[in-house]
Design a protein around this motif. Sequence first.
Motif, PDB file in Angstrom:
ATOM      1  N   THR A  76      25.188  15.397  -3.468  1.00  0.00           N
ATOM      2  CA  THR A  76      24.705  16.705  -3.005  1.00  0.00           C
ATOM      3  C   THR A  76      23.227  16.917  -3.306  1.00  0.00           C
ATOM      4  O   THR A  76      22.545  17.647  -2.577  1.00  0.00           O
ATOM      5  CB  THR A  76      25.526  17.829  -3.665  1.00  0.00           C
ATOM      6  OG1 THR A  76      25.534  17.642  -5.090  1.00  0.00           O
ATOM      7  CG2 THR A  76      26.960  17.813  -3.149  1.00  0.00           C
ATOM      8  N   GLU A  79      21.395  15.197  -0.521  1.00  0.00           N
ATOM      9  CA  GLU A  79      21.580  15.965   0.711  1.00  0.00           C
ATOM     10  C   GLU A  79      20.713  17.206   0.722  1.00  0.00           C
ATOM     11  O   GLU A  79      20.217  17.617   1.776  1.00  0.00           O
ATOM     12  CB  GLU A  79      23.056  16.335   0.866  1.00  0.00           C
ATOM     13  CG  GLU A  79      23.961  15.128   1.130  1.00  0.00           C
ATOM     14  CD  GLU A  79      25.425  15.517   1.174  1.00  0.00           C
ATOM     15  OE1 GLU A  79      25.753  16.633   0.708  1.00  0.00           O
ATOM     16  OE2 GLU A  79      26.249  14.698   1.640  1.00  0.00           O
ATOM     17  N   SER A  80      20.505  17.815  -0.442  1.00  0.00           N
ATOM     18  CA  SER A  80      19.667  19.015  -0.517  1.00  0.00           C
ATOM     19  C   SER A  80      18.205  18.706  -0.210  1.00  0.00           C
ATOM     20  O   SER A  80      17.447  19.574   0.214  1.00  0.00           O
ATOM     21  CB  SER A  80      19.781  19.656  -1.904  1.00  0.00           C
ATOM     22  OG  SER A  80      19.231  18.802  -2.906  1.00  0.00           O
ATOM     23  N   THR A  84      19.539  11.130   3.957  1.00  0.00           N
ATOM     24  CA  THR A  84      20.825  10.747   4.535  1.00  0.00           C
ATOM     25  C   THR A  84      21.396   9.532   3.813  1.00  0.00           C
ATOM     26  O   THR A  84      20.694   8.851   3.046  1.00  0.00           O
ATOM     27  CB  THR A  84      20.682  10.410   6.023  1.00  0.00           C
ATOM     28  OG1 THR A  84      19.852   9.234   6.160  1.00  0.00           O
ATOM     29  CG2 THR A  84      20.047  11.574   6.782  1.00  0.00           C
ATOM     30  N   GLU A  85      22.670   9.243   4.079  1.00  0.00           N
ATOM     31  CA  GLU A  85      23.315   8.082   3.467  1.00  0.00           C
ATOM     32  C   GLU A  85      22.608   6.794   3.875  1.00  0.00           C
ATOM     33  O   GLU A  85      22.411   5.897   3.058  1.00  0.00           O
ATOM     34  CB  GLU A  85      24.781   8.030   3.877  1.00  0.00           C
ATOM     35  CG  GLU A  85      25.529   6.836   3.312  1.00  0.00           C
ATOM     36  CD  GLU A  85      26.966   6.733   3.808  1.00  0.00           C
ATOM     37  OE1 GLU A  85      27.556   5.646   3.690  1.00  0.00           O
ATOM     38  OE2 GLU A  85      27.489   7.740   4.329  1.00  0.00           O
TER      39      GLU A  85
END
Length: 229
Positions: A76, A79-80, A84-85
């Motif tokens: 997270t 992501e914040s 991206t993965e």
Amino acid sequence: MNASIDWILWGILPYIVLTIFIGGHIYRYQKDQFGWSSKSSEFLEKKHLRIGSTLFHWGMLFVLGGHFLGILVPVTVYESFGVTEHQYHIIALAFGIPAGIAAVIGLALLCYRRLSVQRIKKTTSKGDWAVLFFLLIVVVSGLSATFLNVDSHGFDYRTTIAPWFRGLFIFRIEPHLMAEVPVWFKIHLLANYAFASIWPFTRMVHVFSFPIRYLSRSYVIYKKQVRKA
């Protein structure tokens, strides 16, 4: 049956290893303070030590940094920041593979040095060989897991191994997270179990002997002696 094995490997064994790791250091410090050192062999041979040690230590420094960012930092957080993965995967490979290769080459040179220089070989203890052996398994298995996970759609350890590992420290035991983890990652983790278990009883204790007080101590002043005529 598999659930029981998972509980043993990923729910019970980590705490046994942690107990040995912490308890072993306390016991070693109480019983063998004079042996609490890296037992440097630099005076016996410098060339291979300088190259091998530099490659290994710098490689491991970046490897450990990558482990910290990948395992201890939750998904997270990335992501914040809009990572991206796929972006994380590329960055991890770009830094992880060179660092792992450097660590393996450095460790191989250190092993060769122990075997080829007779003066060092004769002074090498069983504990030293154990450290080199398990370190080699840990580093090679970790690098192998990285190479086998090069595919951008490969296994994401941040959603399985990472939360499992973080959960151990708050006693939230979730061995089911390890059920679908590829075998090469499990081999790497089990190798780390073994290495952590022997750590307190070998030269590896010197890692916790960084002389912090050196950072605040007074400078040593050298005065030139002038001879009188």
